[in-house]
Every structure is written in C-alpha cells, then in structure tokens.
Design an enzyme around this catalytic site. Structure first.
Site, mmCIF file in Angstrom:
data_model
loop_
_atom_site.group_PDB
_atom_site.id
_atom_site.type_symbol
_atom_site.label_atom_id
_atom_site.label_comp_id
_atom_site.label_asym_id
_atom_site.label_seq_id
_atom_site.Cartn_x
_atom_site.Cartn_y
_atom_site.Cartn_z
ATOM 1 N N ASN A 106 -28.057 12.896 -19.379
ATOM 2 C CA ASN A 106 -27.615 12.560 -20.733
ATOM 3 C C ASN A 106 -26.312 11.778 -20.581
ATOM 4 O O ASN A 106 -25.267 12.356 -20.274
ATOM 5 C CB ASN A 106 -27.388 13.878 -21.502
ATOM 6 C CG ASN A 106 -26.897 13.651 -22.910
ATOM 7 O OD1 ASN A 106 -26.669 12.517 -23.323
ATOM 8 N ND2 ASN A 106 -26.715 14.731 -23.644
ATOM 9 N N ARG B 187 -32.185 11.461 -21.752
ATOM 10 C CA ARG B 187 -32.002 11.480 -23.197
ATOM 11 C C ARG B 187 -31.624 10.065 -23.618
ATOM 12 O O ARG B 187 -30.656 9.500 -23.103
ATOM 13 C CB ARG B 187 -30.883 12.447 -23.561
ATOM 14 C CG ARG B 187 -30.575 12.390 -25.024
ATOM 15 C CD ARG B 187 -29.360 13.188 -25.369
ATOM 16 N NE ARG B 187 -29.150 13.120 -26.795
ATOM 17 C CZ ARG B 187 -27.960 13.023 -27.356
ATOM 18 N NH1 ARG B 187 -26.869 12.964 -26.622
ATOM 19 N NH2 ARG B 187 -27.854 12.966 -28.655
ATOM 20 N N HIS C 217 -30.979 14.140 -33.344
ATOM 21 C CA HIS C 217 -31.249 15.540 -32.967
ATOM 22 C C HIS C 217 -32.751 15.833 -32.918
ATOM 23 O O HIS C 217 -33.162 17.001 -32.991
ATOM 24 C CB HIS C 217 -30.608 16.555 -33.956
ATOM 25 C CG HIS C 217 -29.116 16.592 -33.919
ATOM 26 N ND1 HIS C 217 -28.345 16.696 -35.063
ATOM 27 C CD2 HIS C 217 -28.240 16.542 -32.891
ATOM 28 C CE1 HIS C 217 -27.065 16.719 -34.742
ATOM 29 N NE2 HIS C 217 -26.969 16.613 -33.431
ATOM 30 N N ARG D 130 -16.943 14.311 -38.606
ATOM 31 C CA ARG D 130 -17.591 13.317 -39.469
ATOM 32 C C ARG D 130 -17.650 13.819 -40.896
ATOM 33 O O ARG D 130 -17.899 15.007 -41.142
ATOM 34 C CB ARG D 130 -19.014 13.014 -38.991
ATOM 35 C CG ARG D 130 -19.082 12.345 -37.638
ATOM 36 C CD ARG D 130 -20.494 11.813 -37.378
ATOM 37 N NE ARG D 130 -20.672 11.478 -35.979
ATOM 38 C CZ ARG D 130 -21.504 12.108 -35.138
ATOM 39 N NH1 ARG D 130 -22.263 13.101 -35.586
ATOM 40 N NH2 ARG D 130 -21.595 11.743 -33.892
ATOM 41 N N GLU E 56 -32.399 21.525 -25.692
ATOM 42 C CA GLU E 56 -32.862 20.138 -25.589
ATOM 43 C C GLU E 56 -33.210 19.765 -24.147
ATOM 44 O O GLU E 56 -34.171 19.037 -23.907
ATOM 45 C CB GLU E 56 -31.782 19.199 -26.140
ATOM 46 C CG GLU E 56 -31.660 19.287 -27.647
ATOM 47 C CD GLU E 56 -30.337 18.759 -28.179
ATOM 48 O OE1 GLU E 56 -29.321 19.498 -28.116
ATOM 49 O OE2 GLU E 56 -30.297 17.615 -28.645
#
Ligand code: ADP
Length: 398
Positions: free
Chosen positions: A10, A89, A178, A239, A384
């Site tokens: 990743n 990923r 996601h 965010r 994940e």
C-alpha cells in the site's frame, strides 16, 4: 507442501506499507512501514512476532529501495521463496475497473489514465507496482481498487446535479472509496449473522481517520458518502465532509484565500481537529470532552449527528435496514460514538444493548442492539490486507 505467502503493498507518495500474509490462515508473518521516502533520512521499520527494528534507506531512499530492503529482510528470514504473488492497493480505478485484476502493461496504462481522479495516490501506487515488478521478478502482481466495489452504485446516486458535459468530458461524478473494506465487512457481517449477504440490507460505517459510509443491498453497493474525492460526506479526523461549495468564493472574498488554500484547509485542518482546535484523534477528543473541553464536546456532537443523518439516508439507498455495521478504528473501538449514534436511531428500530456495546471492542465482533430491536447493529473488524491477499491469490491461480 510449502507455505504460499502473499505480499500486500500500500504505497503513498512518501510512504510504503507492506504485509506478508499467509492466505489460508490470514496470519501476518511480517509487516513494514517505510517513511520519509525521497528524503535523505528515509527509513523502513519491520515488525514480526511483536518485535520491531528499523533500517535506514541510505543508498536508495525511494519506493524501489524500500521494496529492496523488504526483499532483504525476507531473505534473512528465509521467507523470500515462499512469496507467491504481490497484491497492490490502488486508490482509483475510475470507471475502468469494477473488480480486482492481474496487472499487465494495459492495466498499468489504465491506472495511469485514472491519475486525474487520484492525483496523489495513483502515481504512488504505480511506483509500488514498478518496484515490485523489478525486485520480485516473475511474480504475478494484482491491483485491488478502493473504488471497485462502488461501481455498482446506480446512476441516480453517483450523478452530481451539475451540467452533464463535465461528466462526459472529465468523468466528474461520485466514485467512493474504502471499497475493499466494505466488500470484506459486508461478507463478514453476513457470515457473522448467519445470513445470505444477498438477503441483508446493510448500512456500513467505516470510521477511521478517514470516514465514510455505504449502503449494501442484494450483495452489492447501492451508495456511499465519499464522492469524486474522499472529502465528501462524514466529518473525519481532519476533513470537513459535506460543506456548502460556496465556501470557496466566500473565503476568497472575505479571507483572501485561493483554491489551494481552501482545499488544504478542508482536507487537513477541518473535521474533529478544526472544530475542537485540539486534535484529529478520536480518543483524545473523547477524553477531553469527558474533561469538559467545549471544542471537543462540540466536535463529538457534530461528528455523531452527521453520521446519524447519513445512516438515515443510506437506509433509503439500501431500501431499509437489517444491519447497521460499525468498522474502522473508531467504529471498532469507540463504544461512546456508537452509543451516541444509536441514541438517534430508535426510529429505525435500533436500541442499544449497553453491556454488549462496551464488550465489542479491541477486535471483538458483536451485536450491540437488544434482542427485541427490529434491526441489528453490529461491530465487525475490517481487514483490507486480507481481502487484498485473497483477491491476489485467487487471480494468481494459487
Ligand atoms: P485510518 O483511517 O488511518 O486507517 P484507523 O482505522 O486506524 O484510521 O482509525 C484511527 C482512529 O480510530 C483514530 O481517530 C483513533 O483515535 C480512533 N480510535 C482507536 N481506538 C480508539 C478507542 N479505543 N476509542 C476511540 N477511538 C479510537
């Protein structure tokens, strides 16, 4: 029979996370995190059996250097020849990829075409792919896209109400992120509840530092809160989530800020951090709110209210709700957030079981609503890396 291991990578622009998994057991044999890549003091930290050690990447402080150091570590541990495939990923597959895929030159070109949709991430993901091809010569590489699971979202849910030509010319639409987590968690939820996933209307909240929510029904994604970029939707660590887009012109006129500055503020200085003026970390926010810090208290309330509102709207997208699922660092661990959210959701037939809610933490799955609730709320830990490893093994024919 020799053990078949999958390396999962990743990559960010200045970082690389890696994990070596046994695809059958799901055990992580080795993990690593390379940081400060492309700076002279780049380093990589390895972790195995609970022990960590750090290696400076002095000669080659980039992604290839980090993958080379990982290869050396695997050789030292006698694991290099057991690596059977590499899973990557990849943040955006745009409309090109609705599933994971074995990486060919054509796929590399496809990931390049999606760079405008993920200008920071896709180039970094490509660096990881090139480094793996270079160092793990001859092994199959598989791309697993964050956006793929959301490609089933219907047109009425992914279309922004702006002139259509921007979609036609630039692909301006909602994509979501996601996706790998949602696919894993939706399957795990069905397994955990002993139901067929095609018969479950699920609303899944993935609450980490980045947070989003998705509606899954008939086994496929129906809607999600993140959009063209990960900025849309829920309140997150730094965010803002949804805001009035006129914030841009308002701050240009009143605060003399330009587009880059406002974008930066909305992505990096907002959310829990911006409201609390304290921290983006949910644990700190909860602790300080309990101590009476006004900013932390407000940050929690805004986070929870936005989340509850979105759960209502995702129940519309799913055509009802059988299971509300919490996952991600906050979803899996914060009984406080879950309790506050459930307090809004009695009208959906969800009533908190307080003891069960407190018990479902630190990697424990559990139903956290009372037995007489019309729907169930559950905590399901995400994984994940394991989903990427499974896809990689399957597509590599292992
Ligand atoms: P990322 O998006 O970086 O993968 P994670 O899924 O690891 O994020 O989640 C990180 C968030 O989880 C942080 O805000 C952290 O404070 C929160 N978190 C972890 N443990 C707890 C806990 N016990 N209580 C509340 N929040 C927690």
């Amino acid at each position: 029979m020799t053990q078949k291991l999958i390396l999962v990578l990743n990559c960010g622009s200045s970082s690389l996370k890696g994990a070596v998994l046994d695809n059958d057991s799901g055990d992580v044999l080795l993990s690593c995190l390379a940081e400060k890549l492309n700076l002279p003091d780049a380093y990589i930290t390895f972790k195995a059996n609970g022990k960590k050690h750090k290696v400076e990447l002095t000669t080659n402080p980039d992604h290839t250097g980090a993958v080379a150091a990982l290869m050396q570590e695997l050789q030292t541990r006698g694991l290099d020849s057991s690596i059977a495939a590499v899973g990557h990923r990849v943040v955006s597959g745009g409309e090109l990829y609705s599933e994971s895929i074995v990486i060919t030159e054509e796929v590399v070109n496809g990931i390049e075409k999606c760079i405008p949709l993920a200008p920071l991430h896709n180039p970094a993901n490509l660096l990881g792919i090139r480094a793996a091809q270079d160092i793990f010569k001859g092994l199959p590489n598989v791309a697993v896209f964050d956006t793929a699971f959301h490609q089933s979202i219907p047109e009425h849910a992914y279309t922004y109400a702006v002139p259509r030509e921007y979609y036609r010319k630039f692909g301006l639409r909602r994509y979501g992120f996601h996706g790998t987590s949602y696919r894993f968690v939706s399957e795990e939820t069905a397994r955990f509840l002993g139901k067929n996933k095609n018969d479950l209307r699920m609303v899944i909240a993935h609450l980490g530092n980045g947070a989003s929510i998705a509606a899954v029904a008939n086994g496929v994604c129906q809607d999600t809160s993140m959009g063209l970029t990960p900025l849309e939707g829920l309140v997150m660590g730094t965010r803002s989530g949804d805001v009035d887009p006129s914030i841009f012109s308002f701050l240009a006129e009143n605060a003399n800020m330009n587009i880059t500055q406002v974008t930066d503020m909305l992505n990096k200085k907002s959310g829990l951090l911006g409201i609390s003026e304290l921290s983006n970390d949910c644990r700190t926010i909860e602790e300080e709110a309990a101590n009476g810090h006004e900013g932390a208290k407000l940050a929690l309330e805004v986070f929870v209210y936005r989340l509850a509102k979105y759960i209502g709207s995702m129940a519309v997208a799913a055509g009802g709700i059988d299971a509300l699922v919490f996952t991600g660092g906050i979803g899996e661990n914060s009984d406080t957030i879950r309790s506050k959210v459930l307090a809004y959701l009695g009208f959906l037939g969800l009533t908190e079981d307080k003891e069960a809610n407190v018990a479902a933490r630190f990697g424990n799955a559990g139903v956290i609503t009372t037995a007489d609730s019309r729907a169930q709320a559950v905590v399901i830990p995400t994984n994940e890396e394991l989903m990427i490893a499974h896809d990689t093994a399957r597509l590599s024919g292992l």
